[in-house]
Design a protein around this motif. Structure first.
Motif, PDB file in Angstrom:
ATOM      1  N   CYS A 197      -2.434   1.455  -3.892  1.00 15.69           N
ATOM      2  CA  CYS A 197      -2.375   0.263  -3.037  1.00 15.69           C
ATOM      3  C   CYS A 197      -2.849   0.529  -1.617  1.00 15.69           C
ATOM      4  CB  CYS A 197      -0.943  -0.282  -3.005  1.00 15.69           C
ATOM      5  SG  CYS A 197      -0.280  -0.726  -4.609  1.00 15.69           S
ATOM      6  N   VAL A 232       4.953  -8.233  -3.200  1.00 13.94           N
ATOM      7  CA  VAL A 232       3.519  -8.382  -3.435  1.00 13.94           C
ATOM      8  C   VAL A 232       3.185  -8.412  -4.919  1.00 13.94           C
ATOM      9  CG1 VAL A 232       1.273  -7.281  -3.099  1.00 13.94           C
ATOM     10  CG2 VAL A 232       2.934  -7.306  -1.232  1.00 13.94           C
ATOM     11  N   LYS A 260      -5.607   0.191  -0.170  1.00 17.41           N
ATOM     12  CA  LYS A 260      -6.521  -0.787   0.405  1.00 17.41           C
ATOM     13  C   LYS A 260      -5.969  -2.204   0.426  1.00 17.41           C
ATOM     14  CE  LYS A 260     -10.646   1.803  -1.011  1.00 17.41           C
ATOM     15  NZ  LYS A 260     -11.916   1.754  -1.767  1.00 17.41           N
ATOM     16  N   THR A 261      -4.777  -2.395  -0.146  1.00 25.45           N
ATOM     17  CA  THR A 261      -4.248  -3.755  -0.263  1.00 25.45           C
ATOM     18  C   THR A 261      -3.003  -4.005   0.571  1.00 25.45           C
ATOM     19  OG1 THR A 261      -3.041  -3.072  -2.249  1.00 25.45           O
ATOM     20  CG2 THR A 261      -5.200  -4.100  -2.566  1.00 25.45           C
ATOM     21  N   VAL A 262      -2.149  -2.999   0.749  1.00 22.09           N
ATOM     22  CA  VAL A 262      -0.934  -3.171   1.546  1.00 22.09           C
ATOM     23  C   VAL A 262      -0.835  -2.041   2.563  1.00 22.09           C
ATOM     24  CG1 VAL A 262       0.339  -4.391  -0.252  1.00 22.09           C
ATOM     25  CG2 VAL A 262       0.498  -1.909  -0.123  1.00 22.09           C
ATOM     26  N   ARG A 263      -0.067  -2.284   3.614  1.00 20.55           N
ATOM     27  CA  ARG A 263       0.073  -1.286   4.672  1.00 20.55           C
ATOM     28  C   ARG A 263       1.383  -0.521   4.554  1.00 20.55           C
ATOM     29  NH1 ARG A 263      -1.518  -4.227  10.245  1.00 20.55           N
ATOM     30  NH2 ARG A 263      -1.528  -2.046  10.925  1.00 20.55           N
TER      31      ARG A 263
END
Length: 417
Positions: A165, A180, A167-170
């Motif tokens: 993840c 999410v 690239k999708t969540v911080r």
């Protein structure tokens, strides 16, 4: 720390990986009296698509305030009896002793294992606490051998999420990922809920991989035997033996931390902010392999320069601010006559402007003598001056506030204790 331990023992990481096999996946978690290795278990919980497990445990020690808030349970004493109570409902919880709870957990895992090769326990933690505490408790009651016959490996969903993840969540916490990936927003104060969400999040993290086996299940009991899901998890799993090695390495780090108490004792007693700062700095030193004996020998041999060189060579992953804080703290401990730059600046300000405020930075500048509010309570002459010259009263506080020195968070005298 783990990889270092493995290399020091001369064992390659591949040898400690989990071999292919027919495994059952189980999400699990613990509620504990705290997050230290000496803390105790309050609840053991586990989840599989076909069977669930949850057992409260009566600890000998009380829970620390952070644990009480985190788990919403507390230890109460009624007469001669201690019991565990739900803080939300006020309900007294049914508990067992730690050894009975662990034995029941192992028996339940044996049922889940069935005829398979073993169980892989799935957790979700940024900084691992549950697995070391579990292994420590199992060792204490001589249950580790029986446990290892059933459980073949551990997998951390946090490590998997960091890769899948990125690239999708911080943030990769269980709460964030459940929102999410599962569109689920619920309280995580109960170990049983976290165990279930850990399993479901792991399912979702592995669902998009290009493995044909992953298309077999629909989220029910079939996924427990889904070979594609197991293979995806196995890439991030490691054996019980490796987890034991991590525990041994953790104990070494804790010994180093305890040896550093003379340096950080005073900071640990100031306030919560300083306590957190001291804990972080002490952990950085311990994980870098630095103990009190090494620091003493280095300072005796090479003085301040030796301390600076040691920190520069060992703390390769620390931030520059952390290294500078540690250097000032250590030099101040071994040489109480040496003062940090910030403190010297405060001392010079005090000499130039008497009454500017104390050097510790704990008090505000003294402006009461020129304050318009305080002026009427002074002598009659002062009142006359304040009435006749309002300009001077308006500007006086501004002049005095300039003389206040910078705030000093710690002094060499306090660190020396």
């Amino acid at each position: 720390m783990v990889s270092t331990t493995v290399k020091e023992n001369g064992v390659q990481g591949e040898e400690l990986g989990l071999p292919p096999g027919d495994y059952r996946l189980v999400g699990w978690d613990l509620d504990t009296t705290g997050r230290r290795l000496i803390d105790e278990i309050c609840q053991i919980a586990a989840f599989s698509p076909t069977l669930n497990f949850s057992q409260y445990v009566m600890p000998f020690r009380d829970m620390n305030p952070a644990a009480r808030r985190r788990h919403n349970i507390r230890v109460v004493t009624v007469g001669r009896y201690r019991m565990l109570k739900d803080s939300k409902t006020g309900k007294v919880l049914k508990t067992k002793s730690e050894i009975s709870g662990l034995s029941d957990f192992i028996n339940w895992l044996e049922t889940v294992k069935g005829n398979s090769d073993g169980v892989i326990l799935l957790s979700h933690e940024q900084r691992k606490v549950a697995a070391p505490l579990l292994l420590e408790a199992l060792q204490k009651y001589n249950l580790l051998e029986k446990f290892s016959a059933v459980v073949k490996g551990f997998a951390n969903g946090y490590a998997m999420a960091e890769v899948k993840c990125a690239k999708t969540v911080r943030m990769f916490s269980l709460r964030t990922l459940s929102r999410v990936l599962l569109n689920n927003d619920e309280d995580l104060d109960n170990a049983a809920d976290r165990a279930r969400l850990t399993y479901q999040v792991m399912q979702q993290l592995c669902a998009g991989e290009d493995r044909p086996e992953n298309n077999q299940g629909s989220g029910d009991g079939g996924d427990a035997t889904d070979h594609g899901l197991v293979e995806s998890v196995r890439d991030y799993a490691h054996t019980v033996t490796k987890e034991e090695m991590e525990l041994a390495g953790l104990k070494v780090v804790l010994e180093r931390q305890n040896s550093l108490r003379p340096i950080f004792n005073s900071m640990l007693r100031i306030n919560r902010r300083e306590r957190q700062r001291a804990t972080n700095l002490r952990r950085i030193l311990a994980e870098a392999g630095i103990d009190y004996e090494m620091l003493t020998a280095t300072y005796s041999k090479d003085g301040k320069e030796g301390i600076a060189e040691l920190l520069a060579s060992k703390l390769t992953k620390a931030k520059p601010k952390e290294i500078e804080d540690l250097r000032e703290l250590l030099v101040g401990h071994f040489d109480p006559e040496s003062k940090p730059k910030t403190e010297n600046k405060v001392e010079s300000n005090k000499e130039a402007k008497p009454g500017a405020g104390d050097a510790s930075g704990s008090s505000t500048p003294d402006t009461t003598t020129s304050s318009p509010v305080k002026a009427p309570s002074s002598s009659g002459e002062t009142n006359t001056n304040s009435t006749n010259s309002p300009q001077s009263n308006a500007t006086s506080p501004r002049k005095r506030s300039v003389s206040a020195g910078p705030v000093v968070t710690s002094s060499p005298e306090s660190t020396a204790s």
